[in-house]
Design a protein around this motif. Sequence first.
Motif, PDB file in Angstrom:
ATOM      1  N   THR A  66      18.764  -1.611 -49.786  1.00  0.00           N
ATOM      2  CA  THR A  66      19.372  -1.549 -48.457  1.00  0.00           C
ATOM      3  C   THR A  66      18.763  -2.604 -47.532  1.00  0.00           C
ATOM      4  O   THR A  66      19.125  -2.681 -46.367  1.00  0.00           O
ATOM      5  CB  THR A  66      19.154  -0.155 -47.816  1.00  0.00           C
ATOM      6  OG1 THR A  66      17.741   0.078 -47.704  1.00  0.00           O
ATOM      7  CG2 THR A  66      19.780   0.947 -48.652  1.00  0.00           C
ATOM      8  N   THR A 106      17.159  -6.550 -46.283  1.00  0.00           N
ATOM      9  CA  THR A 106      17.738  -7.833 -45.868  1.00  0.00           C
ATOM     10  C   THR A 106      18.247  -8.649 -47.054  1.00  0.00           C
ATOM     11  O   THR A 106      19.330  -9.234 -46.986  1.00  0.00           O
ATOM     12  CB  THR A 106      16.666  -8.652 -45.104  1.00  0.00           C
ATOM     13  OG1 THR A 106      16.132  -7.822 -44.075  1.00  0.00           O
ATOM     14  CG2 THR A 106      17.250  -9.904 -44.498  1.00  0.00           C
ATOM     15  N   THR A 125      17.110   3.099 -53.647  1.00  0.00           N
ATOM     16  CA  THR A 125      16.851   3.438 -52.248  1.00  0.00           C
ATOM     17  C   THR A 125      16.194   4.809 -52.199  1.00  0.00           C
ATOM     18  O   THR A 125      16.427   5.634 -53.088  1.00  0.00           O
ATOM     19  CB  THR A 125      18.158   3.448 -51.424  1.00  0.00           C
ATOM     20  OG1 THR A 125      17.912   4.087 -50.163  1.00  0.00           O
ATOM     21  CG2 THR A 125      19.283   4.196 -52.129  1.00  0.00           C
ATOM     22  N   ARG A 126      15.396   5.058 -51.147  1.00  0.00           N
ATOM     23  CA  ARG A 126      14.784   6.384 -51.034  1.00  0.00           C
ATOM     24  C   ARG A 126      15.813   7.433 -50.669  1.00  0.00           C
ATOM     25  O   ARG A 126      15.586   8.624 -50.840  1.00  0.00           O
ATOM     26  CB  ARG A 126      13.657   6.342 -49.983  1.00  0.00           C
ATOM     27  CG  ARG A 126      12.440   5.566 -50.452  1.00  0.00           C
ATOM     28  CD  ARG A 126      11.515   5.276 -49.310  1.00  0.00           C
ATOM     29  NE  ARG A 126      12.179   4.494 -48.276  1.00  0.00           N
ATOM     30  CZ  ARG A 126      11.645   4.184 -47.110  1.00  0.00           C
ATOM     31  NH1 ARG A 126      10.424   4.596 -46.823  1.00  0.00           N
ATOM     32  NH2 ARG A 126      12.316   3.464 -46.236  1.00  0.00           N
ATOM     33  N   LEU A 172       8.536  -6.024 -52.630  1.00  0.00           N
ATOM     34  CA  LEU A 172       7.448  -5.275 -51.986  1.00  0.00           C
ATOM     35  C   LEU A 172       7.911  -4.934 -50.574  1.00  0.00           C
ATOM     36  O   LEU A 172       8.017  -5.825 -49.717  1.00  0.00           O
ATOM     37  CB  LEU A 172       6.184  -6.140 -51.923  1.00  0.00           C
ATOM     38  CG  LEU A 172       5.037  -5.564 -51.073  1.00  0.00           C
ATOM     39  CD1 LEU A 172       4.434  -4.323 -51.728  1.00  0.00           C
ATOM     40  CD2 LEU A 172       3.958  -6.614 -50.832  1.00  0.00           C
ATOM     41  N   HIS A 230       1.659 -11.053 -52.236  1.00  0.00           N
ATOM     42  CA  HIS A 230       2.509 -11.674 -53.264  1.00  0.00           C
ATOM     43  C   HIS A 230       1.677 -12.442 -54.293  1.00  0.00           C
ATOM     44  O   HIS A 230       2.067 -12.549 -55.450  1.00  0.00           O
ATOM     45  CB  HIS A 230       3.521 -12.619 -52.616  1.00  0.00           C
ATOM     46  CG  HIS A 230       4.416 -11.926 -51.628  1.00  0.00           C
ATOM     47  ND1 HIS A 230       5.231 -10.875 -51.973  1.00  0.00           N
ATOM     48  CD2 HIS A 230       4.611 -12.119 -50.298  1.00  0.00           C
ATOM     49  CE1 HIS A 230       5.899 -10.466 -50.906  1.00  0.00           C
ATOM     50  NE2 HIS A 230       5.533 -11.200 -49.882  1.00  0.00           N
ATOM     51  N   ASN A 236      15.637 -13.139 -39.743  1.00  0.00           N
ATOM     52  CA  ASN A 236      14.595 -12.617 -38.846  1.00  0.00           C
ATOM     53  C   ASN A 236      14.987 -12.831 -37.375  1.00  0.00           C
ATOM     54  O   ASN A 236      14.582 -12.070 -36.497  1.00  0.00           O
ATOM     55  CB  ASN A 236      13.260 -13.331 -39.075  1.00  0.00           C
ATOM     56  CG  ASN A 236      12.665 -13.016 -40.438  1.00  0.00           C
ATOM     57  OD1 ASN A 236      12.689 -11.874 -40.871  1.00  0.00           O
ATOM     58  ND2 ASN A 236      12.147 -14.023 -41.115  1.00  0.00           N
TER      59      ASN A 236
HETATM   60  N1  LIG Z   1      11.232 -11.895 -43.761  1.00  0.00           N
HETATM   61  C1  LIG Z   1      10.979 -13.082 -44.304  1.00  0.00           C
HETATM   62  O1  LIG Z   1      11.166 -14.131 -43.680  1.00  0.00           O
HETATM   63  C2  LIG Z   1      10.443 -13.132 -45.703  1.00  0.00           C
HETATM   64  C3  LIG Z   1      10.316 -14.378 -46.345  1.00  0.00           C
HETATM   65  C4  LIG Z   1       9.845 -14.416 -47.677  1.00  0.00           C
HETATM   66  C5  LIG Z   1       9.517 -13.235 -48.331  1.00  0.00           C
HETATM   67  N2  LIG Z   1       9.658 -12.035 -47.660  1.00  0.00           N
HETATM   68  C6  LIG Z   1       9.292 -10.806 -48.378  1.00  0.00           C
HETATM   69  O2  LIG Z   1      10.451 -10.020 -48.528  1.00  0.00           O
HETATM   70  C7  LIG Z   1      10.049  -8.660 -48.700  1.00  0.00           C
HETATM   71  C8  LIG Z   1      10.934  -7.745 -47.864  1.00  0.00           C
HETATM   72  O3  LIG Z   1      12.262  -7.938 -48.258  1.00  0.00           O
HETATM   73  P1  LIG Z   1      13.463  -7.591 -47.270  1.00  0.00           P
HETATM   74  O4  LIG Z   1      13.228  -8.318 -45.967  1.00  0.00           O
HETATM   75  O5  LIG Z   1      14.724  -7.817 -48.004  1.00  0.00           O
HETATM   76  O6  LIG Z   1      13.202  -6.045 -47.054  1.00  0.00           O
HETATM   77  P2  LIG Z   1      13.511  -5.149 -45.766  1.00  0.00           P
HETATM   78  O7  LIG Z   1      14.771  -5.580 -45.112  1.00  0.00           O
HETATM   79  O8  LIG Z   1      12.270  -5.067 -44.950  1.00  0.00           O
HETATM   80  O9  LIG Z   1      13.789  -3.757 -46.455  1.00  0.00           O
HETATM   81  C9  LIG Z   1      12.828  -3.104 -47.198  1.00  0.00           C
HETATM   82  C10 LIG Z   1      13.499  -1.994 -47.959  1.00  0.00           C
HETATM   83  O10 LIG Z   1      12.499  -1.359 -48.746  1.00  0.00           O
HETATM   84  C11 LIG Z   1      12.900  -0.032 -48.959  1.00  0.00           C
HETATM   85  N3  LIG Z   1      11.668   0.770 -49.012  1.00  0.00           N
HETATM   86  C12 LIG Z   1      10.777   1.027 -48.019  1.00  0.00           C
HETATM   87  N4  LIG Z   1       9.781   1.803 -48.482  1.00  0.00           N
HETATM   88  C13 LIG Z   1      10.062   2.053 -49.791  1.00  0.00           C
HETATM   89  C14 LIG Z   1       9.417   2.815 -50.817  1.00  0.00           C
HETATM   90  N5  LIG Z   1       8.296   3.513 -50.589  1.00  0.00           N
HETATM   91  N6  LIG Z   1       9.967   2.826 -52.056  1.00  0.00           N
HETATM   92  C15 LIG Z   1      11.121   2.164 -52.310  1.00  0.00           C
HETATM   93  N7  LIG Z   1      11.792   1.437 -51.381  1.00  0.00           N
HETATM   94  C16 LIG Z   1      11.254   1.388 -50.137  1.00  0.00           C
HETATM   95  C17 LIG Z   1      13.776   0.386 -47.777  1.00  0.00           C
HETATM   96  O11 LIG Z   1      14.957   0.929 -48.315  1.00  0.00           O
HETATM   97  P3  LIG Z   1      15.334   2.507 -48.195  1.00  0.00           P
HETATM   98  O12 LIG Z   1      14.965   2.933 -46.790  1.00  0.00           O
HETATM   99  O13 LIG Z   1      16.801   2.518 -48.462  1.00  0.00           O
HETATM  100  O14 LIG Z   1      14.527   3.191 -49.245  1.00  0.00           O
HETATM  101  C18 LIG Z   1      14.125  -0.946 -47.088  1.00  0.00           C
HETATM  102  O15 LIG Z   1      15.504  -1.183 -47.030  1.00  0.00           O
HETATM  103  C19 LIG Z   1       8.573  -8.566 -48.279  1.00  0.00           C
HETATM  104  O16 LIG Z   1       7.776  -8.421 -49.427  1.00  0.00           O
HETATM  105  C20 LIG Z   1       8.343  -9.904 -47.593  1.00  0.00           C
HETATM  106  O17 LIG Z   1       7.015 -10.358 -47.691  1.00  0.00           O
HETATM  107  C21 LIG Z   1      10.128 -11.949 -46.391  1.00  0.00           C
END
Ligand SMILES: NC(=O)c1ccc[n+]([C@@H]2O[C@H](COP(=O)([O-])OP(=O)(O)OC[C@H]3O[C@@H](n4cnc5c(N)ncnc54)[C@H](OP(=O)(O)O)[C@@H]3O)[C@@H](O)[C@H]2O)c1
Length: 285
Positions: A11, A13, A33-34, A74, A114, A139
């Motif tokens: 769910t 980004t 997803t949770r 993560l 990472h 972002n």
């Molecule tokens: N933002 C950036 O610019 C950027 C750039 C490079 C890398 N990253 C990396 O990208 C990663 C984040 O990706 P994203 O931005 O796509 O994620 P996100 O939008 O922050 O979403 C994280 C998802 O993780 C799920 N989640 C939370 N806790 C959980 C748990 N205990 N078990 C299973 N699922 C869980 C949640 O889904 P549910 O609520 O549906 O479970 C949520 O939708 C990070 O590791 C970050 O370092 C980010």
Amino acid sequence: MTDRILVTAATGTVGRHVVTELVDRGATALAGTRDPGDAGDALPEPARAVALDFERPETWGPALEGVDGLFLVLPPGLDRDRVTDFADAAARVGVEQVAYLSALGAEKNPLIPHYRIERHLASAPVDHTFLRGSFFSQNLHEVHARDVRERDEIFVPAGDGATSFVDARDVGAVGATVLTEAGHRNAAYDLTGPEALTYDEVADVLSSALDRRITYADPPIPAFVRREYARGRPLGFALLMVGIYTTARLGLADRVTDDVDRVLGRPPRSMADYARDYADEFRRG
Ligand SMILES: NC(=O)c1ccc[n+]([C@@H]2O[C@H](COP(=O)([O-])OP(=O)(O)OC[C@H]3O[C@@H](n4cnc5c(N)ncnc54)[C@H](OP(=O)(O)O)[C@@H]3O)[C@@H](O)[C@H]2O)c1
């Protein structure tokens, strides 16, 4: 080439776009997803939501049943051991390939989780593909839309440094491609947009898309932390953002690669593409 793919953080980004791309490619996509009840309705047919919580190992076995390929994320703030333990469990039940969402420069930066997760996966009995993303364009609205909506400004402490913003939709497309096409196992990709932009330049692009003047504020770090904290963001999150924007300020976030183009066979989306497609996020009222 894998047939049945589990997308973690489905769910989120990036994950949501991995699921959409997998469906477009005719792969069997399981959206981890949770809360599968909540997420199910928003999924593209025929993707299916499955319960997965990295902190509840009892959900791991059912989620991994019959899975050959894994898109691994993560979630922000989660202990990295939960994710490496889950990857080990995936390898034990026969998952063949893990595409891991990492960050640009992770292989040289032991300070970020990472780094260790990549090293763990590289020595695990499963093929890996590292997707090292630059800073996501998304972002800008997910974290900073309120400043643009209410004050016509981008309020981040990044100085004059440029960032090679990548569109999360392209990261998702790369994720689906490396898991469904041959030739991407035990490889790493540095995923950036087509150019590096300063926040003054981002403000100009947003101004054109929104048809109103957006400026870049470049606040001192304490003012930035105060505003984020006053809005209810955890101090840890505000400080993490300071670290990211300081990296940009120091000129360390401007590397541009052609890896998106090499994997997808088309250029990455630009900031202008992002601003046009997400303009509604920044409009008032
Ligand atoms: N933002 C950036 O610019 C950027 C750039 C490079 C890398 N990253 C990396 O990208 C990663 C984040 O990706 P994203 O931005 O796509 O994620 P996100 O939008 O922050 O979403 C994280 C998802 O993780 C799920 N989640 C939370 N806790 C959980 C748990 N205990 N078990 C299973 N699922 C869980 C949640 O889904 P549910 O609520 O549906 O479970 C949520 O939708 C990070 O590791 C970050 O370092 C980010």
